[in-house]
Motif scaffolding. Structure first.
Motif, PDB file in Angstrom:
ATOM      1  N   ILE A 299       0.832  -1.203   0.000  1.00  0.00           N
ATOM      2  CA  ILE A 299       0.000   0.000   0.000  1.00  0.00           C
ATOM      3  C   ILE A 299       0.869   1.257   0.000  1.00  0.00           C
ATOM      4  N   ALA A 300       1.887   1.267   0.829  1.00  0.00           N
ATOM      5  CA  ALA A 300       2.772   2.434   0.915  1.00  0.00           C
ATOM      6  C   ALA A 300       3.485   2.683  -0.411  1.00  0.00           C
ATOM      7  N   ALA A 301       3.861   1.599  -1.095  1.00  0.00           N
ATOM      8  CA  ALA A 301       4.579   1.739  -2.367  1.00  0.00           C
ATOM      9  C   ALA A 301       3.685   2.300  -3.467  1.00  0.00           C
ATOM     10  N   ILE A 302       2.489   1.737  -3.639  1.00  0.00           N
ATOM     11  CA  ILE A 302       1.622   2.201  -4.727  1.00  0.00           C
ATOM     12  C   ILE A 302       1.100   3.615  -4.452  1.00  0.00           C
ATOM     13  N   ASP A 303       1.026   3.956  -3.173  1.00  0.00           N
ATOM     14  CA  ASP A 303       0.562   5.297  -2.796  1.00  0.00           C
ATOM     15  C   ASP A 303       1.576   6.367  -3.181  1.00  0.00           C
ATOM     16  N   ASP A 304       2.780   5.935  -3.503  1.00  0.00           N
ATOM     17  CA  ASP A 304       3.850   6.861  -3.852  1.00  0.00           C
ATOM     18  C   ASP A 304       3.715   7.389  -5.280  1.00  0.00           C
ATOM     19  N   PHE A 305       2.827   6.752  -6.084  1.00  0.00           N
ATOM     20  CA  PHE A 305       2.677   7.122  -7.492  1.00  0.00           C
ATOM     21  C   PHE A 305       1.458   8.022  -7.670  1.00  0.00           C
ATOM     22  N   GLU A 306       1.686   9.204  -8.225  1.00  0.00           N
ATOM     23  CA  GLU A 306       0.618  10.186  -8.379  1.00  0.00           C
ATOM     24  C   GLU A 306      -0.160   9.969  -9.672  1.00  0.00           C
ATOM     25  N   ASN A 307      -1.379  10.512  -9.696  1.00  0.00           N
ATOM     26  CA  ASN A 307      -2.242  10.476 -10.878  1.00  0.00           C
ATOM     27  C   ASN A 307      -2.411   9.051 -11.410  1.00  0.00           C
ATOM     28  N   THR A 308      -2.635   8.129 -10.490  1.00  0.00           N
ATOM     29  CA  THR A 308      -2.737   6.704 -10.821  1.00  0.00           C
ATOM     30  C   THR A 308      -4.029   6.127 -10.256  1.00  0.00           C
ATOM     31  N   SER A 309      -4.763   5.406 -11.098  1.00  0.00           N
ATOM     32  CA  SER A 309      -5.962   4.698 -10.651  1.00  0.00           C
ATOM     33  C   SER A 309      -5.580   3.296 -10.183  1.00  0.00           C
ATOM     34  N   LEU A 310      -6.187   2.869  -9.079  1.00  0.00           N
ATOM     35  CA  LEU A 310      -5.856   1.580  -8.472  1.00  0.00           C
ATOM     36  C   LEU A 310      -7.086   0.679  -8.481  1.00  0.00           C
ATOM     37  N   ILE A 311      -6.960  -0.473  -9.125  1.00  0.00           N
ATOM     38  CA  ILE A 311      -8.035  -1.461  -9.148  1.00  0.00           C
ATOM     39  C   ILE A 311      -7.593  -2.652  -8.306  1.00  0.00           C
ATOM     40  N   PHE A 312      -8.243  -2.856  -7.163  1.00  0.00           N
ATOM     41  CA  PHE A 312      -7.951  -3.993  -6.289  1.00  0.00           C
ATOM     42  C   PHE A 312      -8.958  -5.114  -6.540  1.00  0.00           C
TER      43      PHE A 312
ATOM     44  N   LEU B 250      -6.599  -6.208 -16.999  1.00  0.00           N
ATOM     45  CA  LEU B 250      -5.203  -6.627 -17.107  1.00  0.00           C
ATOM     46  C   LEU B 250      -4.577  -6.092 -18.389  1.00  0.00           C
ATOM     47  N   LYS B 251      -5.354  -6.067 -19.460  1.00  0.00           N
ATOM     48  CA  LYS B 251      -4.850  -5.566 -20.747  1.00  0.00           C
ATOM     49  C   LYS B 251      -4.644  -4.060 -20.719  1.00  0.00           C
ATOM     50  N   ILE B 252      -5.563  -3.343 -20.081  1.00  0.00           N
ATOM     51  CA  ILE B 252      -5.503  -1.885 -20.056  1.00  0.00           C
ATOM     52  C   ILE B 252      -4.479  -1.370 -19.043  1.00  0.00           C
ATOM     53  N   ALA B 253      -4.245  -2.130 -17.986  1.00  0.00           N
ATOM     54  CA  ALA B 253      -3.357  -1.683 -16.907  1.00  0.00           C
ATOM     55  C   ALA B 253      -1.947  -1.397 -17.412  1.00  0.00           C
ATOM     56  N   ASP B 254      -1.319  -0.414 -16.808  1.00  0.00           N
ATOM     57  CA  ASP B 254       0.078  -0.125 -17.104  1.00  0.00           C
ATOM     58  C   ASP B 254       0.984  -1.169 -16.457  1.00  0.00           C
ATOM     59  N   VAL B 255       0.537  -1.710 -15.331  1.00  0.00           N
ATOM     60  CA  VAL B 255       1.296  -2.753 -14.650  1.00  0.00           C
ATOM     61  C   VAL B 255       0.346  -3.504 -13.728  1.00  0.00           C
ATOM     62  N   VAL B 256       0.568  -4.812 -13.573  1.00  0.00           N
ATOM     63  CA  VAL B 256      -0.176  -5.599 -12.592  1.00  0.00           C
ATOM     64  C   VAL B 256       0.759  -5.869 -11.418  1.00  0.00           C
ATOM     65  N   ILE B 257       0.245  -5.675 -10.214  1.00  0.00           N
ATOM     66  CA  ILE B 257       1.066  -5.735  -8.999  1.00  0.00           C
ATOM     67  C   ILE B 257       0.473  -6.765  -8.047  1.00  0.00           C
ATOM     68  N   GLY B 258       1.311  -7.601  -7.453  1.00  0.00           N
ATOM     69  CA  GLY B 258       0.837  -8.576  -6.478  1.00  0.00           C
ATOM     70  C   GLY B 258       1.613  -9.868  -6.565  1.00  0.00           C
ATOM     71  N   ASN B 259       0.891 -10.988  -6.445  1.00  0.00           N
ATOM     72  CA  ASN B 259       1.560 -12.290  -6.514  1.00  0.00           C
ATOM     73  C   ASN B 259       0.645 -13.350  -7.107  1.00  0.00           C
ATOM     74  N   SER B 260      -0.258 -12.932  -7.983  1.00  0.00           N
ATOM     75  CA  SER B 260      -1.183 -13.860  -8.632  1.00  0.00           C
ATOM     76  C   SER B 260      -0.513 -14.555  -9.815  1.00  0.00           C
ATOM     77  N   SER B 261      -0.927 -15.793 -10.091  1.00  0.00           N
ATOM     78  CA  SER B 261      -0.405 -16.493 -11.265  1.00  0.00           C
ATOM     79  C   SER B 261      -0.798 -15.783 -12.555  1.00  0.00           C
ATOM     80  N   SER B 262      -1.835 -14.946 -12.507  1.00  0.00           N
ATOM     81  CA  SER B 262      -2.230 -14.209 -13.711  1.00  0.00           C
ATOM     82  C   SER B 262      -1.125 -13.248 -14.156  1.00  0.00           C
ATOM     83  N   GLY B 263      -0.293 -12.822 -13.224  1.00  0.00           N
ATOM     84  CA  GLY B 263       0.840 -11.980 -13.583  1.00  0.00           C
ATOM     85  C   GLY B 263       1.936 -12.746 -14.302  1.00  0.00           C
ATOM     86  N   ILE B 264       1.952 -14.064 -14.089  1.00  0.00           N
ATOM     87  CA  ILE B 264       2.944 -14.924 -14.736  1.00  0.00           C
ATOM     88  C   ILE B 264       2.436 -15.441 -16.075  1.00  0.00           C
ATOM     89  N   LEU B 265       1.139 -15.780 -16.136  1.00  0.00           N
ATOM     90  CA  LEU B 265       0.565 -16.415 -17.322  1.00  0.00           C
ATOM     91  C   LEU B 265      -0.101 -15.416 -18.266  1.00  0.00           C
TER      92      LEU B 265
END
Length: 385
Positions: free
Chosen positions: A229-242, A284-299
């Motif tokens: 949370i602290a890391a992603i909060d460091d980026f301005e003008n960014t939408s967060l989808i949890f 996932l396609k529209i995102a600039d980056v996917v963050i976390g530890n899901s297998s969807s980030g690998i596959l």
């Protein structure tokens, strides 16, 4: 005579991967689909995702409730017990010729145990993989030893299943089903996704899908997610989808942290129990980056040309490409990896290690060829000389 093919799905994640295989079994005149849903599919807390399965035109022949209102080790073990009781009765009733199981969920180990005792052959998808940060790793290998047919996603994983004593004649590298879904679905445009989510995106979009590492204590899970949370909060003008985590041990801790953060930052953050397959892959396609530890980030993410920040050890051991940025669960490391992912621009030269997206056809062809083969298993010894 048609063969009864029982497919068991317990989460939104495995159904997304199984979608095209289920569709093709349903439409094959030689096969009779027996679709069972269980686990988080039937939980209001996780979005009652069985409704999405029905909306996709699939008939569910059994809904088996096993989830308790807790994510403690005791409740998860009790859920496994409920699964064993319920599936033993269901398998006796529907008499499947084979049961298809994907992955490494605890409830799937219970399902596989029931099928073994009932003498029902098991086809296991995604065996041979390693994920050192979760007890899923041991569960996956245990399911491999209970199974008769093995569909792995890479040749290295096929070799590992054979190393575990499985006969090469019944172990097949077919690639990952997830790649097929990425190639075949109709995506929502950015404006369509904004309308679906009720959310106007800022200049950047981060998709955050983080599951608890089941090998860690609750205190460490808490600390790690605070750093995210602290890391992603460091980026301005960014939408967060949890998106919600799976129904794993300590998952409730993460859900509470997400909801607390979103309630205080509603102008830039939204949380969803389930986005559905089309919604999630579109995000996932529209995102600039996917963050976390899901297998969807690998596959899925690499196939959609989205870079991944993979945090911690939950996916440690999996084959990854250059689009995945592994990092420790600290604020500084996560920020550094996000910056690296945002600057990644070499997708034009990317070869996905998990296949060509033709997986379901390969699986069905092999099922038909191997159906009725002797199910007496012999340990296959490797000659190390």
């Amino acid at each position: 005579m048609m063969n009864n093919i029982c497919v068991v799905s317990s989460t939104r994640a495995d159904f997304g991967q199984l979608f095209w295989l289920i569709e093709k079994i349903k439409n094959d005149p030689q096969l009779n689909l027996q679709l069972i849903v269980t686990g988080s599919h039937l939980s209001p807390a996780f979005g009652n995702t069985n409704k999405e399965i029905i909306e996709n035109g699939f008939e569910i022949i059994k809904k088996i409730e096993i989830i308790l209102s807790s994510d403690s080790p005791v409740s998860i073990s009790k859920s496994m017990g409920l699964a064993q009781i319920s599936f033993s009765e269901t398998f006796q009733e529907i008499n499947p010729d084979i049961v298809i199981i994907l992955g490494d969920r605890a409830e799937m180990l219970a399902v596989a145990s029931v099928a073994l005792i009932a003498g029902i052959p098991i086809a296991h998808i995604h065996g041979g993989e390693v994920t050192e940060g979760a007890y899923d790793d041991s569960i996956r290998h245990a399911i491999t030893k209970l199974s008769n047919l093995h569909f792995t996603s890479t040749e290295q994983y096929r070799n590992r299943v054979i190393q575990m004593g499985e006969n090469p004649e019944f172990v097949f590298n077919v690639g990952a089903l997830a790649i097929e879904s990425v190639l075949k679905i109709k995506y929502l445009s950015k404006s369509e996704l904004e309308k679906k989510l009720g959310f106007t995106f800022k200049d950047r979009v981060f998709l955050i899908t983080y599951h608890p590492e089941t090998s860690l204590s609750a205190d460490l899970v808490y600390v790690h997610f605070d750093d995210i949370i602290a890391a992603i909060d460091d980026f301005e003008n960014t939408s967060l989808i949890f998106t919600y985590p799976n129904t794993d041990k300590n998952g409730d801790l993460i859900i509470r942290k997400i909801e607390e953060y979103v309630s205080k930052n509603s102008e830039k953050a939204k949380c969803f129990k389930s986005l559905g397959q089309v919604g999630y892959l579109s995000a996932l396609k529209i995102a600039d980056v996917v963050i976390g530890n899901s297998s969807s980030g690998i596959l899925e993410a690499p196939a959609l040309k989205t870079a991944t920040v993979n945090i911690g050890d939950r996916q440690k051991g999996r084959i990854i490409g250059p689009t995945i940025f592994n990092c420790k669960p600290t604020k500084e490391e996560i920020i550094k990896s996000i910056k690296g992912a945002l600057n990644y621009d070499r997708f034009s030269h990317y070869d996905h290690p998990y296949g060509d997206g033709n997986t379901s056809d390969k699986i069905i062809k092999i099922l038909k060829e191997k159906m009725g083969s002797s199910q007496i298993k012999h340990f296959f010894d490797i000659d190390f000389k």
